[in-house]
Design an enzyme around this catalytic site. Sequence first.
Site, PDB file in Angstrom:
ATOM      1  N   TYR A  97       0.885  -1.334   0.079  1.00  0.00           N
ATOM      2  CA  TYR A  97       0.079   0.040  -0.204  1.00  0.00           C
ATOM      3  C   TYR A  97       0.900   1.230   0.091  1.00  0.00           C
ATOM      4  CZ  TYR A  97      -4.557  -2.190   0.655  1.00  0.00           C
ATOM      5  OH  TYR A  97      -5.783  -2.920   0.386  1.00  0.00           O
TER       6      TYR A  97
ATOM      7  N   LYS B  62       3.574 -15.673   2.543  1.00  0.00           N
ATOM      8  CA  LYS B  62       3.953 -16.271   1.114  1.00  0.00           C
ATOM      9  C   LYS B  62       5.583 -16.663   0.917  1.00  0.00           C
ATOM     10  CE  LYS B  62       2.556 -18.189  -3.007  1.00  0.00           C
ATOM     11  NZ  LYS B  62       1.665 -19.322  -2.990  1.00  0.00           N
TER      12      LYS B  62
ATOM     13  N   ASP C   6      -2.321 -18.564   0.311  1.00  0.00           N
ATOM     14  CA  ASP C   6      -3.411 -19.251  -0.815  1.00  0.00           C
ATOM     15  C   ASP C   6      -4.063 -20.247   0.332  1.00  0.00           C
ATOM     16  OD1 ASP C   6      -0.920 -20.606  -0.520  1.00  0.00           O
ATOM     17  OD2 ASP C   6      -0.851 -21.084  -2.760  1.00  0.00           O
TER      18      ASP C   6
ATOM     19  N   ASP D 247      -5.982  -7.272   3.807  1.00  0.00           N
ATOM     20  CA  ASP D 247      -7.206  -6.718   3.343  1.00  0.00           C
ATOM     21  C   ASP D 247      -8.186  -7.892   2.617  1.00  0.00           C
ATOM     22  OD1 ASP D 247      -8.718  -4.757   1.962  1.00  0.00           O
ATOM     23  OD2 ASP D 247      -7.784  -5.021   0.071  1.00  0.00           O
TER      24      ASP D 247
ATOM     25  N   ASP E 197     -11.738  -9.616   4.250  1.00  0.00           N
ATOM     26  CA  ASP E 197     -13.133  -9.616   3.846  1.00  0.00           C
ATOM     27  C   ASP E 197     -13.571 -10.980   3.421  1.00  0.00           C
ATOM     28  OD1 ASP E 197     -13.203  -6.846   3.113  1.00  0.00           O
ATOM     29  OD2 ASP E 197     -13.653  -7.068   0.995  1.00  0.00           O
TER      30      ASP E 197
HETATM   31  C1  IPM Z   1     -10.337  -1.860   3.649  1.00  0.00           C
HETATM   32  C2  IPM Z   1     -10.547  -0.942   2.328  1.00  0.00           C
HETATM   33  C3  IPM Z   1      -9.578   0.052   2.000  1.00  0.00           C
HETATM   34  C4  IPM Z   1      -8.220  -1.026   2.017  1.00  0.00           C
HETATM   35  C5  IPM Z   1      -9.679   0.726   0.900  1.00  0.00           C
HETATM   36  C6  IPM Z   1     -10.867   1.379   0.757  1.00  0.00           C
HETATM   37  C7  IPM Z   1      -8.619   1.592   0.542  1.00  0.00           C
HETATM   38  O1  IPM Z   1     -10.888  -1.934   1.357  1.00  0.00           O
HETATM   39  O2  IPM Z   1     -10.232  -1.109   4.908  1.00  0.00           O
HETATM   40  O3  IPM Z   1     -10.054  -3.030   3.928  1.00  0.00           O
HETATM   41  O4  IPM Z   1      -7.806  -1.448   1.094  1.00  0.00           O
HETATM   42  O5  IPM Z   1      -7.471  -0.907   3.137  1.00  0.00           O
HETATM   43 MG    MG Z   2     -10.772  -4.198   2.203  1.00  0.00          MG
END
Ligand code: IPM
Ligand code: MG
Length: 368
Positions: free
Chosen positions: A145, A196, A228, A252, A256
């Site tokens: 990032y 990884k 993975d 990230d 999710d």
């Molecule tokens: C998160 C989001 C952010 C990230 C985006 C919106 C920049 O996906 O907080 O997980 O990738 O960190």
């Molecule tokens: Mg995210």
Amino acid sequence: MSQLKIAALAGDGIGPEVMREALNVLRTAARKFNLDLAITEAPVGWAGIDAAGQALPDATLSLCRASDAILFGSVGLPDRDPTIPKEQRPERAALLRLRKEFSLFANLRPVQLPKALAHACPLRPERQGNGLDLLVVRELTGGMYFGQPKKTEDLGNGQQRATDTMVYTTAEIERIAHVAFQSARLRRKKLTSIDKANVLENGILWREVVTRIGKQYADVSLEHMFVDNAAMQLMLRPTQFDVVLCENMFGDILSDEAAALAGSLGMLPSASLGNTTGDKTFGLFEPAGGTAPDIAGKDLANPIAQILSSAMMMTYSFGRADVGAAIEGAVQRAIQQGLRTGDIYSAEDASARRVGTKEMGAAIAAAV
Ligand code: IPM
Ligand code: MG
């Protein structure tokens, strides 16, 4: 305890309506626990651009600097003005900037699937065990990032070349590893570190450093897993995980995926923690989900993620785990009473009653 200064940045989409409920719950908790809260609201995201021409207006940033913690809503509206330069878009100009500005290196993303919401989980019941409960600890200010160089070059022959750089230093890995081990100590004492190491230099260093830090936490069992495989294991056997430690990008993605197991993003809070001074740890607390523009302003959004984020703020920034637990308990009671916003509602559950944002928020405040 001294005054607790909170910057409340609601942002875009459903941000303002879920923030309203969270602030009401916080104020109720403050009366009950005799807390001296100073809450100041300020615009961020597209709301910041509309109010002051910047996703993170100078006045909002100054307010954050003068505060002990930030309660954040969500920012970004994909359909608004695609011509605005990427550096000025809310995701980068507000969220990533705040993370960097306040060195918010430790991102805690708890994922819980209460038994009562088992229907919302996409996995078959036999894979859900007694309900899911895991914590993703994501490094938040390093890796791809922020690593340099980060650029897109014109190669002149109609081609471009885009570069992002994955960089970690020993010190960056050490500090997030400590957070992960300490979190595991407060839970089921199991840490799965993701990397990884079979391909990336970063992965090799990550594994070495986490293993070394682990020697200071003999009571926590440590295992390493390739990213993975971890993505697969989360689907196959999520109950094996307690604390999952990841670098920024892996965290990230896996957070999710883990969030999907809980059925709705509308239930999941998060904490992004920086440095500690005295008895306070600076942090930004925000729902895991986004701005959900399709349901914004319709009293449909689930305020629970925002409310639980304020509970995490009490626990992690202000050392008031008692207040955090009271807010969490109030959320559980609202769920037990059968209250459901649309995202967690199932018509098959006879005891469930579909409610809006305001009614859910009010019931939780009352339960506090
Ligand atoms: C998160 C989001 C952010 C990230 C985006 C919106 C920049 O996906 O907080 O997980 O990738 O960190
Ligand atoms: Mg995210």
